[in-house]
Write a protein that holds these residues in place. Structure first.
Motif, PDB file in Angstrom:
ATOM      1  N   GLN A   5      13.707 105.405  50.104  1.00  0.00           N
ATOM      2  CA  GLN A   5      13.853 105.198  48.667  1.00  0.00           C
ATOM      3  C   GLN A   5      15.291 104.868  48.290  1.00  0.00           C
ATOM      4  OE1 GLN A   5      12.290 108.890  47.208  1.00  0.00           O
ATOM      5  NE2 GLN A   5      10.156 108.346  47.632  1.00  0.00           N
ATOM      6  N   TYR A   6      16.231 105.519  48.963  1.00  0.00           N
ATOM      7  CA  TYR A   6      17.650 105.295  48.671  1.00  0.00           C
ATOM      8  C   TYR A   6      18.059 103.876  49.059  1.00  0.00           C
ATOM      9  CZ  TYR A   6      22.578 106.591  48.117  1.00  0.00           C
ATOM     10  OH  TYR A   6      23.885 106.665  47.698  1.00  0.00           O
ATOM     11  N   ILE A   7      17.625 103.412  50.215  1.00  0.00           N
ATOM     12  CA  ILE A   7      17.922 102.042  50.643  1.00  0.00           C
ATOM     13  C   ILE A   7      17.245 101.033  49.726  1.00  0.00           C
ATOM     14  CG2 ILE A   7      17.556 100.338  52.477  1.00  0.00           C
ATOM     15  CD1 ILE A   7      17.855 102.633  54.480  1.00  0.00           C
ATOM     16  N   ALA A   9      16.527 101.281  46.777  1.00  0.00           N
ATOM     17  CA  ALA A   9      17.153 101.272  45.448  1.00  0.00           C
ATOM     18  C   ALA A   9      18.436 100.455  45.433  1.00  0.00           C
ATOM     19  CB  ALA A   9      17.435 102.698  44.995  1.00  0.00           C
ATOM     20  N   GLY A  10      18.826  99.915  46.606  1.00  0.00           N
ATOM     21  CA  GLY A  10      19.993  99.030  46.655  1.00  0.00           C
ATOM     22  C   GLY A  10      21.159  99.550  47.468  1.00  0.00           C
ATOM     23  N   ASN A  11      21.024 100.750  48.049  1.00  0.00           N
ATOM     24  CA  ASN A  11      22.116 101.324  48.837  1.00  0.00           C
ATOM     25  C   ASN A  11      21.986 100.896  50.297  1.00  0.00           C
ATOM     26  OD1 ASN A  11      23.203 103.188  46.645  1.00  0.00           O
ATOM     27  ND2 ASN A  11      21.052 103.797  46.746  1.00  0.00           N
ATOM     28  N   ILE A  12      22.174  99.616  50.521  1.00  0.00           N
ATOM     29  CA  ILE A  12      21.812  99.034  51.810  1.00  0.00           C
ATOM     30  C   ILE A  12      22.833  99.288  52.916  1.00  0.00           C
ATOM     31  CG2 ILE A  12      20.389  97.260  50.741  1.00  0.00           C
ATOM     32  CD1 ILE A  12      22.700  95.291  51.207  1.00  0.00           C
ATOM     33  N   SER A  13      24.035  99.736  52.579  1.00  0.00           N
ATOM     34  CA  SER A  13      25.057  99.938  53.609  1.00  0.00           C
ATOM     35  C   SER A  13      25.174 101.398  54.038  1.00  0.00           C
ATOM     36  CB  SER A  13      26.417  99.443  53.112  1.00  0.00           C
ATOM     37  OG  SER A  13      26.824 100.175  51.962  1.00  0.00           O
ATOM     38  N   ILE A  46      10.662 100.582  55.388  1.00  0.00           N
ATOM     39  CA  ILE A  46      11.911 100.412  54.649  1.00  0.00           C
ATOM     40  C   ILE A  46      12.212  98.931  54.479  1.00  0.00           C
ATOM     41  CG2 ILE A  46      14.399 100.877  54.681  1.00  0.00           C
ATOM     42  CD1 ILE A  46      13.733 103.299  56.518  1.00  0.00           C
ATOM     43  N   GLY A  47      12.602  98.540  53.264  1.00  0.00           N
ATOM     44  CA  GLY A  47      12.971  97.151  52.998  1.00  0.00           C
ATOM     45  C   GLY A  47      11.791  96.216  52.908  1.00  0.00           C
ATOM     46  N   LYS A  48      10.660  96.718  52.481  1.00  0.00           N
ATOM     47  CA  LYS A  48       9.440  95.923  52.451  1.00  0.00           C
ATOM     48  C   LYS A  48       9.574  94.676  51.588  1.00  0.00           C
ATOM     49  CE  LYS A  48       5.093  95.506  53.655  1.00  0.00           C
ATOM     50  NZ  LYS A  48       4.717  95.319  55.067  1.00  0.00           N
ATOM     51  N   ASN A  49      10.212  94.798  50.454  1.00  0.00           N
ATOM     52  CA  ASN A  49      10.294  93.680  49.514  1.00  0.00           C
ATOM     53  C   ASN A  49      11.682  93.063  49.433  1.00  0.00           C
ATOM     54  OD1 ASN A  49       7.527  93.961  48.640  1.00  0.00           O
ATOM     55  ND2 ASN A  49       8.177  95.810  47.555  1.00  0.00           N
ATOM     56  N   ALA A  53      19.609  88.908  51.756  1.00  0.00           N
ATOM     57  CA  ALA A  53      20.752  89.319  50.945  1.00  0.00           C
ATOM     58  C   ALA A  53      20.756  90.810  50.623  1.00  0.00           C
ATOM     59  CB  ALA A  53      20.779  88.515  49.651  1.00  0.00           C
ATOM     60  N   ASP A  54      19.581  91.425  50.558  1.00  0.00           N
ATOM     61  CA  ASP A  54      19.534  92.828  50.144  1.00  0.00           C
ATOM     62  C   ASP A  54      18.833  93.721  51.172  1.00  0.00           C
ATOM     63  OD1 ASP A  54      17.000  91.869  49.741  1.00  0.00           O
ATOM     64  OD2 ASP A  54      16.859  92.443  47.635  1.00  0.00           O
ATOM     65  N   SER A  55      18.873  93.328  52.455  1.00  0.00           N
ATOM     66  CA  SER A  55      18.307  94.155  53.517  1.00  0.00           C
ATOM     67  C   SER A  55      19.335  95.152  54.042  1.00  0.00           C
ATOM     68  CB  SER A  55      17.802  93.282  54.672  1.00  0.00           C
ATOM     69  OG  SER A  55      16.643  92.590  54.298  1.00  0.00           O
TER      70      SER A  55
END
Length: 306
Positions: A5-7, A9-13, A46-49, A53-55
């Motif tokens: 959920q955290y990833i 939500a955009g916290n990809i790093s 994780i990262g289904k959608n 650029a946002d993986s």
């Protein structure tokens, strides 16, 4: 689930480490590798959608721990622990898991971008899909190394392979192995029998054909025997002696090998050329285990190496 959920939500790093084994469901697979009913907890990769650029770009280090009981049963693209990734996934065993989808179905990363690294990972999951599927990744432009697959794979396309799709030979596959009964093959990885896995051979190979600074461990003739290599360091290191594999080290000079150089140390000691303090590992020199180091140990070691 929080990490996903955290990833997403955009916290990809974000970087993370497992500090314990995780059980998502129990007894997902039967002894023959088939699905055992419908588990209570369903996993969303994780990262289904996401897009490139946002993986995920961080690192997930399993620290040798095991994730068991992942359950994915869907008809969509990109299924596994990660759907898509540009990050590093390492040091994780995934067991007793069932992952079904269409394209890019796998255990760890369905679709890996060029920076994606999967290192020191293993799986005995059941993977079912249509095309571009594999035991460790579905398709990747990145790197897979020092990993093995010992589960089962079914696919309706020739673009699926034992470790990762070899159809376009994208990415690199280094020092990876799969059990020859998994259902598919690979041109970039090596098939091994159940006996070769159980013997310690694959464990030794995964460690770069060395016993120094091991990442993979396996009980062969010490403790309760393991049928497969594990990342848990409470198991024993595998050594190669002659053509056999063992947990018992005769590495007298502590160079990571057991060979004639070790015999030479024993002979020098028994001949009075060097002292006890000059032998790097005196315990290893007692090859026959009688409590003393003498010519019988040199003879025993020469017999083992031959």
């Amino acid at each position: 689930m929080w990490f996903r959920q955290y990833i997403d939500a955009g916290n990809i790093s974000i970087n993370a480490e497992l500090t314990a084994d995780i059980v998502a469901n129990e007894n997902v697979l039967n002894a023959d590798g088939t699905l055992n009913g419908t588990p209570a907890s369903k996993w969303t990769p994780i990262g289904k959608n996401t897009t490139s650029a946002d993986s995920f770009t961080g690192t997930l280090d399993g620290k040798g721990h095991t994730i068991s009981g992942l359950y994915v049963n869907e008809s969509s693209d990109c299924s596994g622990l990660f759907a898509k990734s540009k990050g590093t996934i390492k040091n994780i065993n995934i067991v007793d898991s069932y992952i079904k989808g269409s394209y890019h179905v796998t255990t760890f990363v369905g679709y890996g971008y060029s920076n994606c690294v999967i290192s020191n990972c293993s799986s005995n999951a059941r993977i079912e899909g249509t095309s571009y599927n594999g035991g460790i990744a579905g398709e990747t432009y990145g790197k897979i190394e020092n990993s093995y697959f010992a589960g089962t794979l079914t696919s309706t396309s020739s673009s699926a392979n034992a470790i990762v799709s070899d159809y376009y030979n994208r990415g690199t596959v280094n020092n990876c192995y799969y059990i020859d009964t998994c259902g598919l093959s690979s041109t970039r990885a090596t098939a091994k029998t159940a006996e070769e896995f159980a013997s310690g051979e694959v464990c030794y190979l995964l460690n770069g054909s060395s016993s120094q600074s091991p990442v993979w461990y396996q009980n062969i003739d010490m403790g309760e025997a393991d049928s497969m290599p594990t990342l848990h360091n409470n198991h024993y290191t595998v050594y190669k002696v002659g053509t056999d594999y063992t947990n018992k080290t005769f590495d007298v000079n502590k160079d990571g090998k057991t060979d004639n150089a070790d015999v030479a140390y024993i002979l020098k000691y028994t001949g009075g050329i060097i002292t006890e303090e000059q032998i790097p590992d005196l315990n290893a020199a007692d090859v026959n285990g009688d409590g003393s180091v003498d010519m019988l140990d040199a003879i025993s070691l020469m017999s083992i190496i031959a």
